[in-house]
Design a protein around this motif. Structure first.
Motif, mmCIF file in Angstrom:
data_model
loop_
_atom_site.group_PDB
_atom_site.id
_atom_site.type_symbol
_atom_site.label_atom_id
_atom_site.label_comp_id
_atom_site.label_asym_id
_atom_site.label_seq_id
_atom_site.Cartn_x
_atom_site.Cartn_y
_atom_site.Cartn_z
ATOM 1 N N THR A 1 -16.198 2.254 -4.865
ATOM 2 C CA THR A 1 -15.814 3.272 -3.891
ATOM 3 C C THR A 1 -14.724 4.143 -4.497
ATOM 4 O OG1 THR A 1 -15.110 3.672 -1.614
ATOM 5 C CG2 THR A 1 -14.027 1.886 -2.753
ATOM 6 N N ASP A 2 -14.513 5.266 -3.881
ATOM 7 C CA ASP A 2 -13.445 6.161 -4.289
ATOM 8 C C ASP A 2 -12.101 5.525 -3.935
ATOM 9 O OD1 ASP A 2 -12.024 8.455 -5.021
ATOM 10 O OD2 ASP A 2 -12.286 9.369 -3.044
ATOM 11 N N ILE A 3 -11.116 5.678 -4.789
ATOM 12 C CA ILE A 3 -9.800 5.078 -4.555
ATOM 13 C C ILE A 3 -9.152 5.621 -3.284
ATOM 14 C CG2 ILE A 3 -8.408 6.676 -5.924
ATOM 15 C CD1 ILE A 3 -6.975 4.041 -6.967
ATOM 16 N N ASN A 4 -9.462 6.848 -2.891
ATOM 17 C CA ASN A 4 -8.895 7.419 -1.668
ATOM 18 C C ASN A 4 -9.354 6.666 -0.420
ATOM 19 O OD1 ASN A 4 -7.417 9.430 -2.980
ATOM 20 N ND2 ASN A 4 -9.239 10.711 -3.137
ATOM 21 N N ASN A 5 -10.612 6.199 -0.431
ATOM 22 C CA ASN A 5 -11.130 5.396 0.672
ATOM 23 C C ASN A 5 -10.337 4.086 0.790
ATOM 24 O OD1 ASN A 5 -12.844 4.530 2.742
ATOM 25 N ND2 ASN A 5 -14.325 3.672 1.321
ATOM 26 N N LYS B 1 -16.682 -5.619 5.825
ATOM 27 C CA LYS B 1 -16.503 -5.213 7.218
ATOM 28 C C LYS B 1 -15.275 -4.319 7.369
ATOM 29 C CE LYS B 1 -16.207 -7.177 11.838
ATOM 30 N NZ LYS B 1 -16.134 -8.406 12.635
ATOM 31 N N GLU B 2 -14.176 -4.689 6.734
ATOM 32 C CA GLU B 2 -12.935 -3.923 6.843
ATOM 33 C C GLU B 2 -13.067 -2.512 6.262
ATOM 34 O OE1 GLU B 2 -9.688 -4.650 8.097
ATOM 35 O OE2 GLU B 2 -10.803 -6.204 9.155
ATOM 36 N N LEU B 3 -13.702 -2.418 5.087
ATOM 37 C CA LEU B 3 -13.834 -1.124 4.409
ATOM 38 C C LEU B 3 -15.075 -0.341 4.825
ATOM 39 C CD1 LEU B 3 -12.670 -2.160 0.852
ATOM 40 C CD2 LEU B 3 -11.627 -0.428 2.281
ATOM 41 N N LEU C 1 -5.644 0.669 3.008
ATOM 42 C CA LEU C 1 -4.480 -0.141 2.605
ATOM 43 C C LEU C 1 -3.131 0.483 2.931
ATOM 44 C CD1 LEU C 1 -5.768 -1.285 -0.879
ATOM 45 C CD2 LEU C 1 -5.519 -2.699 1.157
ATOM 46 N N LYS C 2 -3.123 1.606 3.617
ATOM 47 C CA LYS C 2 -1.858 2.335 3.835
ATOM 48 C C LYS C 2 -0.779 1.473 4.479
ATOM 49 C CE LYS C 2 -3.037 4.523 8.207
ATOM 50 N NZ LYS C 2 -4.361 4.370 8.625
ATOM 51 N N ASP C 3 -1.149 0.500 5.294
ATOM 52 C CA ASP C 3 -0.149 -0.363 5.946
ATOM 53 C C ASP C 3 0.427 -1.407 5.001
ATOM 54 O OD1 ASP C 3 -0.597 0.996 8.309
ATOM 55 O OD2 ASP C 3 -2.154 -0.405 8.964
ATOM 56 N N TYR C 4 -0.204 -1.637 3.858
ATOM 57 C CA TYR C 4 0.239 -2.672 2.943
ATOM 58 C C TYR C 4 0.929 -2.137 1.695
ATOM 59 C CZ TYR C 4 -2.878 -5.101 6.001
ATOM 60 O OH TYR C 4 -3.496 -5.595 7.116
ATOM 61 N N LEU C 5 1.019 -0.809 1.590
ATOM 62 C CA LEU C 5 1.626 -0.203 0.404
ATOM 63 C C LEU C 5 3.133 -0.050 0.570
ATOM 64 C CD1 LEU C 5 -1.024 2.525 -0.317
ATOM 65 C CD2 LEU C 5 -0.739 0.346 -1.457
ATOM 66 N N LEU D 1 -7.259 3.589 -0.347
ATOM 67 C CA LEU D 1 -5.874 3.907 0.029
ATOM 68 C C LEU D 1 -5.718 4.101 1.531
ATOM 69 C CD1 LEU D 1 -4.820 6.334 -2.834
ATOM 70 C CD2 LEU D 1 -3.936 4.044 -2.408
ATOM 71 N N LEU D 2 -6.700 4.727 2.170
ATOM 72 C CA LEU D 2 -6.643 4.896 3.625
ATOM 73 C C LEU D 2 -6.617 3.551 4.328
ATOM 74 C CD1 LEU D 2 -9.108 7.859 4.232
ATOM 75 C CD2 LEU D 2 -6.638 7.833 4.586
#
Length: 100
Positions: free
Chosen positions: A87-91, A61-63, A96-100, A93-94
């Motif tokens: 999935t592509d790693i860029n998807n 659901k999240e992704l 997870l951006k808040d957790y990096l 990363l978008l």
């Protein structure tokens, strides 16, 4: 990082906390051997694969990906899991951006 790129997709390392009050990502965790994990809480109890099913449903659901895109490749019966995401790693990363 709690993920790595693989030939087949992206491997996400998750530290699952079952039997929680709500489904959510609750940050990151670094184990004693200096490995990072994404902490995820789910409502289900850890019996008969219910917590794993809820984890996959939550990630799906999240992704915004089909459940078939997720495979638990290790930790089926452990709280520390490695999940292969087709999935592509860029998807990822978008998302997870808040957790990096």
């Amino acid at each position: 990082m709690f993920f790595e790129e693989d030939k087949q997709g992206t491997v996400l390392r998750v530290r699952l906390t079952p039997n929680s009050s709500c489904c959510k990502i609750s940050g990151t965790f670094t184990s004693a051997d200096n490995v990072s994990w994404l902490k995820i809480n789910v409502n289900s109890v850890p019996e008969k694969g219910k917590a794993n099913q809820e984890l996959i449903k939550f990630l799906s659901k999240e992704l915004k990906l089909a459940k078939s895109c997720f495979t638990i490749i290790s930790g089926e019966l452990d709280r520390y899991k490695k999940i292969l995401i087709n999935t592509d790693i860029n998807n990822l990363l978008l998302w997870l951006k808040d957790y990096l």
